[in-house]
Design a protein around this motif. Structure first.
Motif, PDB file in Angstrom:
ATOM      1  N   ILE A  49      -6.792  -4.324  -2.281  1.00  0.00           N
ATOM      2  CA  ILE A  49      -5.507  -4.945  -1.956  1.00  0.00           C
ATOM      3  C   ILE A  49      -5.711  -6.354  -1.413  1.00  0.00           C
ATOM      4  O   ILE A  49      -5.029  -7.300  -1.826  1.00  0.00           O
ATOM      5  N   GLN A  50      -6.648  -6.528  -0.487  1.00  0.00           N
ATOM      6  CA  GLN A  50      -6.856  -7.826   0.139  1.00  0.00           C
ATOM      7  C   GLN A  50      -7.290  -8.887  -0.872  1.00  0.00           C
ATOM      8  O   GLN A  50      -6.861 -10.036  -0.804  1.00  0.00           O
ATOM      9  N   ARG A  51      -8.125  -8.503  -1.799  1.00  0.00           N
ATOM     10  CA  ARG A  51      -8.662  -9.469  -2.769  1.00  0.00           C
ATOM     11  C   ARG A  51      -7.950  -9.392  -4.115  1.00  0.00           C
ATOM     12  O   ARG A  51      -8.372 -10.046  -5.072  1.00  0.00           O
ATOM     13  N   LYS A  52      -6.912  -8.572  -4.178  1.00  0.00           N
ATOM     14  CA  LYS A  52      -6.110  -8.438  -5.399  1.00  0.00           C
ATOM     15  C   LYS A  52      -6.946  -7.983  -6.607  1.00  0.00           C
ATOM     16  O   LYS A  52      -6.569  -8.208  -7.751  1.00  0.00           O
ATOM     17  N   ARG A  53      -8.064  -7.318  -6.331  1.00  0.00           N
ATOM     18  CA  ARG A  53      -8.923  -6.906  -7.434  1.00  0.00           C
ATOM     19  C   ARG A  53      -8.304  -5.797  -8.269  1.00  0.00           C
ATOM     20  O   ARG A  53      -8.606  -5.662  -9.448  1.00  0.00           O
ATOM     21  N   LEU A 110      -9.780  20.598   4.663  1.00  0.00           N
ATOM     22  CA  LEU A 110      -8.610  20.284   3.835  1.00  0.00           C
ATOM     23  C   LEU A 110      -7.881  19.062   4.387  1.00  0.00           C
ATOM     24  O   LEU A 110      -7.358  18.249   3.626  1.00  0.00           O
ATOM     25  N   LEU A 111      -7.862  18.926   5.706  1.00  0.00           N
ATOM     26  CA  LEU A 111      -7.247  17.752   6.320  1.00  0.00           C
ATOM     27  C   LEU A 111      -7.999  16.488   5.923  1.00  0.00           C
ATOM     28  O   LEU A 111      -7.380  15.438   5.679  1.00  0.00           O
ATOM     29  N   GLY A 112      -9.319  16.556   5.849  1.00  0.00           N
ATOM     30  CA  GLY A 112     -10.095  15.402   5.438  1.00  0.00           C
ATOM     31  C   GLY A 112      -9.745  14.947   4.033  1.00  0.00           C
ATOM     32  O   GLY A 112      -9.573  13.750   3.774  1.00  0.00           O
ATOM     33  N   LEU A 113      -9.591  15.902   3.120  1.00  0.00           N
ATOM     34  CA  LEU A 113      -9.214  15.574   1.743  1.00  0.00           C
ATOM     35  C   LEU A 113      -7.789  15.038   1.681  1.00  0.00           C
ATOM     36  O   LEU A 113      -7.496  14.076   0.962  1.00  0.00           O
ATOM     37  N   THR A 114      -6.894  15.671   2.451  1.00  0.00           N
ATOM     38  CA  THR A 114      -5.502  15.223   2.486  1.00  0.00           C
ATOM     39  C   THR A 114      -5.390  13.834   3.097  1.00  0.00           C
ATOM     40  O   THR A 114      -4.616  12.995   2.618  1.00  0.00           O
ATOM     41  N   ALA A 115      -6.164  13.580   4.148  1.00  0.00           N
ATOM     42  CA  ALA A 115      -6.141  12.260   4.793  1.00  0.00           C
ATOM     43  C   ALA A 115      -6.604  11.182   3.820  1.00  0.00           C
ATOM     44  O   ALA A 115      -6.049  10.077   3.795  1.00  0.00           O
ATOM     45  N   TYR A 116      -7.600  11.495   3.024  1.00  0.00           N
ATOM     46  CA  TYR A 116      -8.068  10.533   2.019  1.00  0.00           C
ATOM     47  C   TYR A 116      -6.954  10.208   1.025  1.00  0.00           C
ATOM     48  O   TYR A 116      -6.699   9.039   0.722  1.00  0.00           O
ATOM     49  N   SER A 117      -6.285  11.237   0.535  1.00  0.00           N
ATOM     50  CA  SER A 117      -5.223  11.039  -0.457  1.00  0.00           C
ATOM     51  C   SER A 117      -4.054  10.255   0.128  1.00  0.00           C
ATOM     52  O   SER A 117      -3.552   9.300  -0.487  1.00  0.00           O
ATOM     53  N   LEU A 118      -3.609  10.634   1.329  1.00  0.00           N
ATOM     54  CA  LEU A 118      -2.461   9.960   1.936  1.00  0.00           C
ATOM     55  C   LEU A 118      -2.805   8.541   2.371  1.00  0.00           C
ATOM     56  O   LEU A 118      -1.976   7.636   2.253  1.00  0.00           O
ATOM     57  N   ALA A 119      -4.021   8.341   2.866  1.00  0.00           N
ATOM     58  CA  ALA A 119      -4.426   6.992   3.260  1.00  0.00           C
ATOM     59  C   ALA A 119      -4.496   6.075   2.040  1.00  0.00           C
ATOM     60  O   ALA A 119      -4.071   4.914   2.099  1.00  0.00           O
ATOM     61  N   SER A 120      -5.002   6.587   0.933  1.00  0.00           N
ATOM     62  CA  SER A 120      -5.043   5.799  -0.304  1.00  0.00           C
ATOM     63  C   SER A 120      -3.630   5.454  -0.749  1.00  0.00           C
ATOM     64  O   SER A 120      -3.359   4.319  -1.182  1.00  0.00           O
ATOM     65  N   TYR A 121      -2.752   6.416  -0.643  1.00  0.00           N
ATOM     66  CA  TYR A 121      -1.343   6.218  -1.018  1.00  0.00           C
ATOM     67  C   TYR A 121      -0.716   5.116  -0.165  1.00  0.00           C
ATOM     68  O   TYR A 121      -0.050   4.215  -0.682  1.00  0.00           O
ATOM     69  N   VAL A 122      -0.950   5.175   1.139  1.00  0.00           N
ATOM     70  CA  VAL A 122      -0.367   4.195   2.065  1.00  0.00           C
ATOM     71  C   VAL A 122      -0.927   2.801   1.805  1.00  0.00           C
ATOM     72  O   VAL A 122      -0.188   1.807   1.793  1.00  0.00           O
ATOM     73  N   ILE A 123      -2.235   2.697   1.597  1.00  0.00           N
ATOM     74  CA  ILE A 123      -2.857   1.390   1.393  1.00  0.00           C
ATOM     75  C   ILE A 123      -2.326   0.713   0.133  1.00  0.00           C
ATOM     76  O   ILE A 123      -2.092  -0.507   0.114  1.00  0.00           O
ATOM     77  N   LEU A 124      -2.111   1.481  -0.921  1.00  0.00           N
ATOM     78  CA  LEU A 124      -1.639   0.904  -2.180  1.00  0.00           C
ATOM     79  C   LEU A 124      -0.135   0.644  -2.191  1.00  0.00           C
ATOM     80  O   LEU A 124       0.352  -0.090  -3.053  1.00  0.00           O
ATOM     81  N   GLU A 125       0.600   1.231  -1.253  1.00  0.00           N
ATOM     82  CA  GLU A 125       2.039   1.007  -1.191  1.00  0.00           C
ATOM     83  C   GLU A 125       2.317  -0.471  -0.874  1.00  0.00           C
ATOM     84  O   GLU A 125       1.835  -0.998   0.132  1.00  0.00           O
TER      85      GLU A 125
END
Length: 223
Positions: free
Chosen positions: A82-86, A148-163
């Motif tokens: 996101i930061q480097r628009k790659r 399971l929380l670790g996997l979910t956190a990865y998915s949701l964090a990725s979702y938030v960062i790309l939003e």
């Protein structure tokens, strides 16, 4: 092309992944070193009594590590995009955007899963040296929601960062925090046994959530 994307993403996360692997290894060594120390000063039966009837958990050091691993890998993998628009360049590859996003999220998800499986196996094998199988199996089932929380956190964090829209990010962060607490609720053995399958299904469904925010980012949606 998908193989190239997998390789590119692995290069981004490999050092963070190694660091988290070492942290897990250190935590497991600490847990069972503490168990061995406790055995020197307590009879096995007395120690088991505290675990079974008083709810003493000898593995609490591991509680937040999967969550930390998921957040770290998501940040290392997607924040630079996101930061480097790659990521805009990635979307222009001759591959369907959904396949690109799935490949990107897939490498992180699979890598985390592999780390969690290996650490679980080490925990089980080391645990059998000190405790009856019933105690270790119960402890493992109590720990499954943490992984399971670790996997979910990865998915949701990725979702938030790309939003692309900040007010949506804030809403999703609040949702993720509230949702994540469900995986850490309660402090009793086997409290999640009846809902583990449902939690597993939710974790798998959320693993593809990055498609939506990635699609919004590509289209430049800001509302």
């Amino acid at each position: 092309m998908i193989k190239n994307i997998f390789y590119k993403e692995w290069l981004k996360i490999r050092w963070a992944y190694l660091a988290m692997g070492l942290l897990f290894a250190g935590a497991l060594i600490y847990v069972f070193a503490s168990v061995g120390h406790s055995y020197k000063f307590n009879e096995a039966a007395s120690y088991w009594y505290n675990i079974i009837f008083r709810g003493v958990k000898f593995y609490t050091t591991l509680r937040y590590l999967p969550l930390l691993a998921g957040l770290v890998l998501a940040a290392v993998q997607f924040v630079p995009e996101i930061q480097r628009k790659r990521i805009k360049l990635t979307f222009h590859l001759p591959v369907d955007e959904y396949n690109v996003l799935l490949a990107m999220a897939g490498i992180g998800f699979i890598s985390l899963l592999a780390m969690f499986v290996v650490s679980s196996l080490i925990f089980l094998l080391a645990g059998y040296a000190y405790f009856p199988a019933e105690i270790i199996h119960s402890a493992f089932l109590t720990m499954v929601p943490w992984y399971l929380l670790g996997l979910t956190a990865y998915s949701l964090a990725s979702y938030v960062i790309l939003e692309p829209l900040w007010k949506r990010r804030i809403f999703y962060i609040l949702f993720a925090v509230g949702f994540g607490k469900l995986f850490l609720y309660g402090w009793f053995y086997n409290i999640y046994d009846r809902v583990l399958i449902g939690m597993l299904v939710l974790t798998i469904l959320l693993s593809v959530s990055v498609i939506y925010s990635g699609h919004r980012f590509k289209k430049g949606v800001f509302k």
